[in-house]
Each structure stands twice: as structure tokens, then as C-alpha cells.
Design an enzyme around this catalytic site. Structure first.
Site, mmCIF file in Angstrom:
data_model
loop_
_atom_site.group_PDB
_atom_site.id
_atom_site.type_symbol
_atom_site.label_atom_id
_atom_site.label_comp_id
_atom_site.label_asym_id
_atom_site.label_seq_id
_atom_site.Cartn_x
_atom_site.Cartn_y
_atom_site.Cartn_z
ATOM 1 N N ASP A 60 -10.252 55.817 61.229
ATOM 2 C CA ASP A 60 -10.558 55.490 62.629
ATOM 3 C C ASP A 60 -9.564 54.504 63.242
ATOM 4 O O ASP A 60 -9.919 53.705 64.107
ATOM 5 C CB ASP A 60 -11.994 54.932 62.756
ATOM 6 C CG ASP A 60 -13.021 55.910 62.223
ATOM 7 O OD1 ASP A 60 -12.821 57.114 62.408
ATOM 8 O OD2 ASP A 60 -14.006 55.461 61.623
ATOM 9 N N LYS A 85 -5.651 57.690 64.836
ATOM 10 C CA LYS A 85 -4.690 58.737 64.435
ATOM 11 C C LYS A 85 -4.657 59.877 65.451
ATOM 12 O O LYS A 85 -3.612 60.436 65.735
ATOM 13 C CB LYS A 85 -5.078 59.306 63.054
ATOM 14 C CG LYS A 85 -5.041 58.273 61.946
ATOM 15 C CD LYS A 85 -5.523 58.849 60.624
ATOM 16 C CE LYS A 85 -6.991 59.201 60.590
ATOM 17 N NZ LYS A 85 -7.909 58.049 60.674
ATOM 18 N N GLY A 132 -13.181 62.309 62.406
ATOM 19 C CA GLY A 132 -13.583 62.305 63.811
ATOM 20 C C GLY A 132 -12.457 61.673 64.598
ATOM 21 O O GLY A 132 -12.216 60.476 64.484
ATOM 22 N N HIS A 133 -11.711 62.500 65.325
ATOM 23 C CA HIS A 133 -10.543 61.998 66.056
ATOM 24 C C HIS A 133 -10.793 62.140 67.549
ATOM 25 O O HIS A 133 -11.032 63.238 68.039
ATOM 26 C CB HIS A 133 -9.288 62.786 65.669
ATOM 27 C CG HIS A 133 -8.962 62.697 64.213
ATOM 28 N ND1 HIS A 133 -8.051 63.508 63.593
ATOM 29 C CD2 HIS A 133 -9.422 61.873 63.247
ATOM 30 C CE1 HIS A 133 -7.978 63.199 62.318
ATOM 31 N NE2 HIS A 133 -8.804 62.218 62.076
ATOM 32 N N GLN A 165 -8.979 60.382 57.608
ATOM 33 C CA GLN A 165 -9.422 59.185 56.870
ATOM 34 C C GLN A 165 -8.301 58.124 56.815
ATOM 35 O O GLN A 165 -7.564 58.008 57.767
ATOM 36 C CB GLN A 165 -9.923 59.551 55.469
ATOM 37 C CG GLN A 165 -11.200 60.376 55.466
ATOM 38 C CD GLN A 165 -11.000 61.838 55.814
ATOM 39 O OE1 GLN A 165 -10.189 62.497 55.211
ATOM 40 N NE2 GLN A 165 -11.744 62.350 56.768
HETATM 41 P P1 GDP Z 1 -9.030 58.381 64.253
HETATM 42 O O1 GDP Z 1 -10.147 58.862 63.419
HETATM 43 O O2 GDP Z 1 -8.020 57.598 63.492
HETATM 44 O O3 GDP Z 1 -8.387 59.474 65.072
HETATM 45 O O4 GDP Z 1 -9.663 57.339 65.291
HETATM 46 P P2 GDP Z 1 -11.033 57.537 66.134
HETATM 47 O O5 GDP Z 1 -10.767 58.501 67.219
HETATM 48 O O6 GDP Z 1 -12.167 57.792 65.219
HETATM 49 O O7 GDP Z 1 -11.246 56.072 66.673
HETATM 50 C C1 GDP Z 1 -10.278 55.444 67.462
HETATM 51 C C2 GDP Z 1 -10.891 55.139 68.849
HETATM 52 O O8 GDP Z 1 -10.058 54.236 69.529
HETATM 53 C C3 GDP Z 1 -10.973 56.365 69.756
HETATM 54 O O9 GDP Z 1 -12.119 56.214 70.569
HETATM 55 C C4 GDP Z 1 -9.708 56.279 70.598
HETATM 56 O O10 GDP Z 1 -9.852 56.898 71.886
HETATM 57 C C5 GDP Z 1 -9.561 54.791 70.733
HETATM 58 N N1 GDP Z 1 -8.180 54.288 70.841
HETATM 59 C C6 GDP Z 1 -7.061 54.729 70.211
HETATM 60 N N2 GDP Z 1 -6.021 53.917 70.475
HETATM 61 C C7 GDP Z 1 -6.496 52.943 71.295
HETATM 62 C C8 GDP Z 1 -5.920 51.771 71.883
HETATM 63 O O11 GDP Z 1 -4.753 51.450 71.706
HETATM 64 N N3 GDP Z 1 -6.761 50.983 72.641
HETATM 65 C C9 GDP Z 1 -8.084 51.293 72.838
HETATM 66 N N4 GDP Z 1 -8.825 50.478 73.585
HETATM 67 N N5 GDP Z 1 -8.644 52.379 72.290
HETATM 68 C C10 GDP Z 1 -7.873 53.175 71.522
HETATM 69 P P1 IMO Z 2 -11.237 59.685 60.322
HETATM 70 O O1 IMO Z 2 -10.296 60.826 60.070
HETATM 71 C C1 IMO Z 2 -13.883 56.624 58.650
HETATM 72 C C2 IMO Z 2 -15.929 57.641 54.909
HETATM 73 C C3 IMO Z 2 -17.434 57.820 54.940
HETATM 74 C C4 IMO Z 2 -17.803 57.353 53.538
HETATM 75 C C5 IMO Z 2 -16.636 57.858 52.689
HETATM 76 C C6 IMO Z 2 -16.917 59.170 51.964
HETATM 77 O O2 IMO Z 2 -12.023 59.804 61.574
HETATM 78 O O3 IMO Z 2 -10.535 58.379 60.163
HETATM 79 P P2 IMO Z 2 -17.073 61.694 52.787
HETATM 80 O O4 IMO Z 2 -18.014 62.351 53.760
HETATM 81 O O5 IMO Z 2 -15.642 61.800 53.161
HETATM 82 O O6 IMO Z 2 -17.325 62.100 51.375
HETATM 83 O O7 IMO Z 2 -17.474 60.124 52.856
HETATM 84 O O8 IMO Z 2 -15.545 58.051 53.589
HETATM 85 N N1 IMO Z 2 -15.180 58.485 55.860
HETATM 86 C C7 IMO Z 2 -14.593 58.015 56.972
HETATM 87 N N2 IMO Z 2 -14.591 56.782 57.521
HETATM 88 N N3 IMO Z 2 -13.167 57.625 59.234
HETATM 89 C C8 IMO Z 2 -13.140 58.863 58.689
HETATM 90 O O9 IMO Z 2 -12.338 59.842 59.152
HETATM 91 C C9 IMO Z 2 -13.903 59.118 57.532
HETATM 92 N N4 IMO Z 2 -14.117 60.206 56.752
HETATM 93 C C10 IMO Z 2 -14.892 59.798 55.733
HETATM 94 O O10 IMO Z 2 -18.021 57.036 55.944
HETATM 95 O O11 IMO Z 2 -17.780 55.942 53.482
HETATM 96 MG MG MG Z 3 -12.219 58.785 63.310
#
Ligand code: GDP
Ligand code: IMO
Ligand code: MG
Length: 427
Positions: free
Chosen positions: A13, A16, A40-41, A223
Site C-alpha cells: 500500500d 504502487k 488493492g491498487h 504487496q
Molecule cells: P498500492 O497497493 O501500493 O497500489 O497502494 P494503495 O492504492 O493500496 O494505497 C495508496 C493510497 O494512497 C491510494 O489511495 C492512493 O490513491 C493514495 N496515494 C498514492 N500516492 C499518494 C500521494 O503522494 N499522496 C496522497 N495523499 N495519496 C497518495
Molecule cells: P498491495 O498490493 C497490504 C497482507 C495481508 C496479510 C498478509 C497475508 O495493495 O500493497 P494474503 O492474503 O496475501 O495471504 O495475506 O499480507 N497483504 C497486504 N497488505 N497490501 C497488500 O497488497 C497486501 N496483500 C496482502 O493483510 O497480513
Molecule cells: Mg494496496
């Protein structure tokens, strides 16, 4: 610059999805190499927000071919619903390619993920419940079902029956659950053959040819480094290799063809699920980071655990991934703190430790040693260059760069594509 990897440097999170989408317009292929719909992106394009789980973030860039590599585990029902969701919003998904060697997540994997977590009780991992671990376990155990098996009914039936022979014993005798009928699983899986057949390809051949011809290939990790099954905080990890090496095994592209490895690094730290987290904040500051940063899981809706930046982890990510650059995200979230603590080392049993300890026990005992940096109060979301950042924000970035061991080549100051300060080009 034909091939680059973009991966999470912390516990996932990090942003990416946004970073990949940003590059999507300039690359020919975006390839997921591991994980599945546990990811979850969130990608924000103009006033549109997309939540992607299994599909590569490059699917939102019209010129780019999205690829699901052999290292990914694919839940076909999730894949089809994600595709139709994007189709309904006018996104062209027709270019998607899926490796025939990728493994499938079947209904029994999802069931086993959930019941085994319940069985663990207090010792649970806190998985996403998407069947990721059981699907990878079957792959390694050589009883997995692959995408290509959908196209040969007799092989599919044999494999599902063989897998269920064993699993039904476990489900019934250990977990007190009803057995799963092989016929039902086979019937469901056969139903995916037609809708998926047009996407399946020899992605290894295709990607190697593309790189040889000078096309640009971006490998997108799911991840993060600390969730890696080999290099993460085992057993509180996912069941794949999000680290850079995973891009090779998960696609069939050799390491000599990869030129750049970019670590996505949040300006503070978050984690979802169980496991050690030295800089975790259980106080008002943690709550403030969660609220301002919108730190709620895209996949499971769980609140993310929040804490200060941990330079020990960033240095470790540089080392195990051979990072060439960092993309620092969410700097804007830190606006308004008078002083910002940064963890520079750990204290373990009275000793100062600069590097991530390999021992699980030591890591569980690690207490953060903080240095405190002065904060800033100016809105930074419109900054387009490093010089436009307030002096203290510049100092914060420079301090993180010095501690983390690789140049910070881009800075996120908001969720949108254009809310980015590009310092060095990635291409
Ligand atoms: P990922 O799993 O690595 O793709 O990240 P997630 O999407 O799960 O979580 C990142 C969150 O931060 C998302 O809601 C993005 O829209 C948001 N985000 C990404 N870069 C920035 C940033 O530079 N500033 C802010 N405020 N939000 C950001
Ligand atoms: P993105 O791509 C954050 C965590 C779960 C749990 C552990 C194992 O959005 O960064 P799993 O279902 O993979 O066997 O769970 O990994 N986990 C993540 N945490 N971001 C993710 O993906 C994750 N995918 C799995 O919460 O602790
Ligand atoms: Mg994510």
C-alpha cells in the site's frame, strides 16, 4: 531502458498503483509478476478513481499492454468481474494477456484460506481471505491447477479430483466442513474457458522478444518487501516474492535484462494484518496518519496500522531488491506536524542495531530509536519541483534519502497523476 521493476519497499500500500499508472503512458507493457487479488491498487485519473486487484495498473493506459505473468495466482471469477467493471466504465481491456502457466485460485483455496485462519485463532496471519496462500501451496506441492488446464477438460478433471481427494479429508476431518464436489468445481472452471481463451498467451516469449526489440517493459509488484515469503517478516507475510527477484521467476525474464528497480516508499509506514511493526503508533498521531492518509484497505476495508517512517526497513529494501531509485509517496500527508520522528535504528536487548535483524525474536523485541525532524505547515500538493517544497519538507526528503541508501527520484504530493515531483526520469 527496456525493463524496470516497480515494487513496494515496505508492507504494501505504498502507492504502487499510482506510480505504475504514471509510467503507464510511456511503457509498452505493464506486467504483474506475483500475488493475486490480495492486492488493492488505487489509481486516480482526473476525477475518476479505480480500484484494481488483479489487473496490472497499466490497463488504464491506452497504449500499454497489460500482462498477468506466470507467477501470479488468478481467481478467474474475480478477473472476469474486474474486466467487466472496467469495460462498463469505457476502459479498453482487450489487450490483456495472461500466462497459460499462471495458477488458478479455485473455490477450495478460498475456503481453505478462511477456515485455516479461523483455526489459528490468536495466531492468525490476518490474510485477505482470497485463497492466495493455499493456491501457492498447491503450486509448490505440484497439485495446482493452471490457466492452461481450463482448455483440456480431461486433464482439468483429473487434477481437480486429485487435489480434492486430499483437501476434502482435511476440510471434513480437521475443520469439520462439508466436502467440496469435484464435479461442481470442474463445471465452474470450465465455464471460464471461453471468456478467458482470447487472453491466454506465451507471455515469456512475448516479453523477452519485446525487450530484445527495445520495447519498454515495466514489472509491477503487488504487496511489499516486508511481506515477501523469503525476505519479509515470516510467518506474517504473503505467500509469494514481491521482491525484485520475483519479477524474473514470475515472468521468465532473466535478471540481466532488468536495468532499474524502483522502490515505492511511503513517507511514513503502514501495515495491514498481524505481525511485528516497530514504529507502529497506537496513539493520536497514529489515528491522525490514518485519517489524513486515508489508510483503509482497498481489498478488505480494514483500517491500516500506521506509524512513523522506518529507515532500517528502507535500507533493507534497498539491499534485498538492489534498488536503483525510490519513489517517495504521500509526503503531503505529513503536512501540519510540528516535528516528525523518523526511526534511524533499533534498540534490541540494550544494543543499538542499524540493520534489520534476521532473527524473528530480535525483530519482535526491536524498539525504534528516533531522530526528530522539523515539520512544515504549507500546502505542498501543488508543488511541481523540489525547490517549490518548503525548506523543512526538502530536509525531510534529503534525510530519508541519506538514510535509505538510494536516490529519491520522484515524490508524491497527492493521489493524482500530476501530483508528482519528478526529480530524475525513470526511463
Ligand atoms: P498500492 O497497493 O501500493 O497500489 O497502494 P494503495 O492504492 O493500496 O494505497 C495508496 C493510497 O494512497 C491510494 O489511495 C492512493 O490513491 C493514495 N496515494 C498514492 N500516492 C499518494 C500521494 O503522494 N499522496 C496522497 N495523499 N495519496 C497518495
Ligand atoms: P498491495 O498490493 C497490504 C497482507 C495481508 C496479510 C498478509 C497475508 O495493495 O500493497 P494474503 O492474503 O496475501 O495471504 O495475506 O499480507 N497483504 C497486504 N497488505 N497490501 C497488500 O497488497 C497486501 N496483500 C496482502 O493483510 O497480513
Ligand atoms: Mg494496496
Amino acid at each position: 531502458m527496456p525493463a524496470l521493476v516497480l515494487l513496494g519497499a515496505q508492507w504494501g500500500d505504498e502507492g504502487k498503483g499510482k506510480a505504475t499508472d504514471l509510467l503507464g503512458g510511456s511503457v509498452d507493457y505493464v506486467v504483474r509478476y506475483q500475488g493475486g487479488n490480495n492486492a488493492g491498487h488505487t489509481v486516480v485519473v482526473g476525477d475518476q478513481k479505480y480500484a484494481l486487484h488483479l489487473l496490472p495498473s497499466g490497463i488504464l493506459s491506452p497504449g500499454c499492454t497489460p500482462v498477468i505473468g506466470n507467477g501470479v495466482v488468478v481467481d478467474p471469477s474475480v478477473l472476469l468481474s474486474e474486466l467487466s467493471g472496467l469495460d462498463e466504465r469505457g476502459v479498453d481491456t482487450s489487450k490483456l494477456l495472461i500466462s497459460g502457466n499462471a495458477h488458478l485460485i479455485t473455490p477450495y483455496h478460498t475456503t481453505l484460506d478462511k477456515v485455516s485462519e479461523r483455526f489459528l485463532g490468536k495466531r492468525k496471519i490476518g490474510t485477505t481471505g482470497r485463497g492466495i496462500g493455499p493456491a501457492y501451496a498447491d503450486k509448490i506441492n505440484r497439485v495446482g491447477i493452471r490457466v492452461q488446464d481450463l482448455f483440456d477438460e480431461s486433464i482439468l478433471r483429473q487434477k481437480v479430483e486429485a487435489a480434492l481427494d486430499n483437501k476434502n479429508q482435511v476440510l471434513a476431518k480437521l475443520y469439520n466442513r462439508r466436502a467440496i464436489a469435484a464435479d461442481q468445481v470442474v463445471e465452474e472452471l470450465l465455464g471460464y474457458a471461453d471468456p478467458l481463451s482470447g487472453y491466454v498467451a506465451d507471455t515469456t516469449l512475448l516479453l523477452n522478444n519485446a525487450i530484445d526489440q527495445g520495447q519498454v517493459v515495466l514489472f509491477e509488484g503487488g504487496q511489499g518487501t516486508l511481506l515477501d515469503v523469503d525476505h519479509g517478516t515470516y510467518p506474517f507475510v504473503t505467500s509469494s516474492n514481491p521482491t525484485a527477484g520475483g519479477a524474473c521467476t514470475g515472468t521468465g525474464v532473466g535478471p540481466t535484462k532488468i536495468n532499474r528497480v524502483i522502490g515505492i516508499l511511503k513517507a511514513y509506514t503502514t501495515r495491514v494484518g498481524a505481525g511485528p511493526f516497530p514504529t507502529e503508533l497506537l496513539d493520536d498521531d497514529g489515528e491522525k496518519l490514518r485519517t489524513i492518509g486515508g489508510e483503509r484497505g482497498v481489498t478488505t476495508g480494514r483500517d491500516r496500522r500506521c506509524g512513523w517512517f522506518d529507515a532500517v526497513i528502507a535500507r533493507y529494501a534497498t539491499r534485498v531488491n538492489g534498488l536503483t531509485d525510490f519513489f517517495l509517496t504521500k509526503l503531503d500527508v505529513l503536512t501540519g506536524w510540528e516535528r516528525i520522528p523518523v526511526c534511524v535504528a533499533y534498540e534490541i536487548d540494550g544494543k543499538r542495531v542499524e540493520e534489520l535483524p534476521y532473527s524473528q525474536t530480535d525483530f519482535h523485541h526491536a524498539k525504534p530509536i528516533y531522530e526528530t525532524l522539523p515539520g512544515w505547515s504549507e500546502d505542498i500538493t501543488r508543488a511541481k519541483t523540489f525547490d517549490e517544497l518548503p525548506k523543512n519538507a526538502q530536509k525531510y526528503v534529503q534525510a530519508l534519502e541519506e538514510m535509505s541508501g538510494a536516490p529519491i527520484s520522484a515524490i508524491g504530493v497527492g493521489p493524482g497523476r500530476d501530483e508528482t515531483i519528478q526529480i530524475n526520469s525513470f526511463l
